[in-house]
Design a protein around this motif. Sequence first.
Motif: not given
Length: 354
Positions: A240-262
Motif C-alpha cells: 500500500e502507498k503512501p509510505q506511511e501506510m507501510k508502517l501500519r501493520p497488515h490485518k493478518h499480522d494483528i490476528i496472528s499476534v492475538l492469543g486465545v480469547g484475545g
Amino acid sequence: MKGLYCRAAVNNAETKFVIQETSLPDVLGSHQVRVQVKACGLSPLDLKLLADIGVQRDLIPVGREVAGVVLQVGDKVSFFQPDDEVVGILPLDSSCSGLCDVIDIEENFLVQKPEKLSSVCVAAALRDGLCAYTALHTQAHMAAGHTLLVMDGASSFGLMCIQLACYHGVKVLTTSHSAQKHTFLEQLRPSVGVQDPLVVRVIPVYDTGSSDLLPQVLEETGGLGVDIVVDSGVRLLEEEKPQEMKLRPHKHDIISVLGVGGHWVTSHQDLQLDPPDCRLLHLKSASVSFLNPEVWTASSAQQGRYLHILKDVVEKMSTGVLRPQPEEAVPLYEATVAMETVQRQQRKKAVVQL
C-alpha cells in the motif's frame, strides 16, 4: 463574536475552514451552561460520520474539546456554579464552534477541571484519554495480568493507552515508527513509584515494516500471543502507498499476534476480513471491535458512564498518572491554518489558546 467553521467541499472541491461571525441567544436554556473558553483542541473532522447521522449544514462548527470558566448557568443546572473551571467535548450536532470566546453547552457534557491542570493540556489530550478508556476498559475489558500490544505507542493516543494500561497492571508491548520515537518509548517511566520502564518491549517497524512483529511478540509472550491489540489503522493489502501506510501493520499480522480469547480494537473504519482471517479468529475464539470515539456524544444511552470516564481522565492527568505529550498552543489568528494541517494529516492534533 467569531468562530471557526468548515465549509464542506462540493464537487470534489477542497474543504475550506473559515472564520465566521456568530452570536448566542439572549436566553440561556434551563440545563445549559455559558462558558468562557480558555483553550480548544482541534481534531480531524469526520464529514462522512456527520453525514451518516444526519448533520448536514453549509457551515459545520469546528473545535469541540474545550476548557474554560463558567459565566452563567441555567435555572435547572445542578452540577456547576459561576466561576467553576470546566472541561468537556461539544456534541456532534452543536451549533457552537469551540473557538468562540463564549459558548453555550448542556451541563451533561461537562466535568469539573482540577485547579492545577492547565486548560491547554486538558483540551489537547481529553479526546485521546477518552479514546484510550473506551478501547481498553469499555471494549477490551482490560484487567491486571493481561498483555497489551499498542501500535505506534509514541502517538498521542498510543501514549495514553500505554500509561493507562500500566497503571492497571497490564504488560505492554508497542511499536515505534522512527528511531527518535523508539528512544522516547524505551525511556518512558512512571511519574511516581518504581521507575521501571512502562513498556517491556519496543518493536521497531520503520526499517522492516511489520515483518518482525510476530516473532518478537511471540518471543516476549512465550509463544502465547497478546490478550489485547489496539491499532491506529491497518493495511488491508500487502503493498500500500503512501509510505506511511507501510508502517501500519497488515490485518493478518494483528490476528496472528492475538492469543486465545484475545481482543482486537481497531480504528480502521473500512476493515475488510477475508474468510482465512475470520477462520483464524474463530480458531482463537478472538474478537474484533471498532473504536468510534464519537459514540458517547452521539447517543445518550450511557451518559453517566461517559461523564465518569471524563472525570477520571482529568483526575489522572492532574495526578500525573496520564502525562500527555505537550502540544504547543497556537494563537487564535493561526487557527484556520492549524485546522487545515490537522484535517490534511488526519492523525495530527493542535490546540488553540484563547
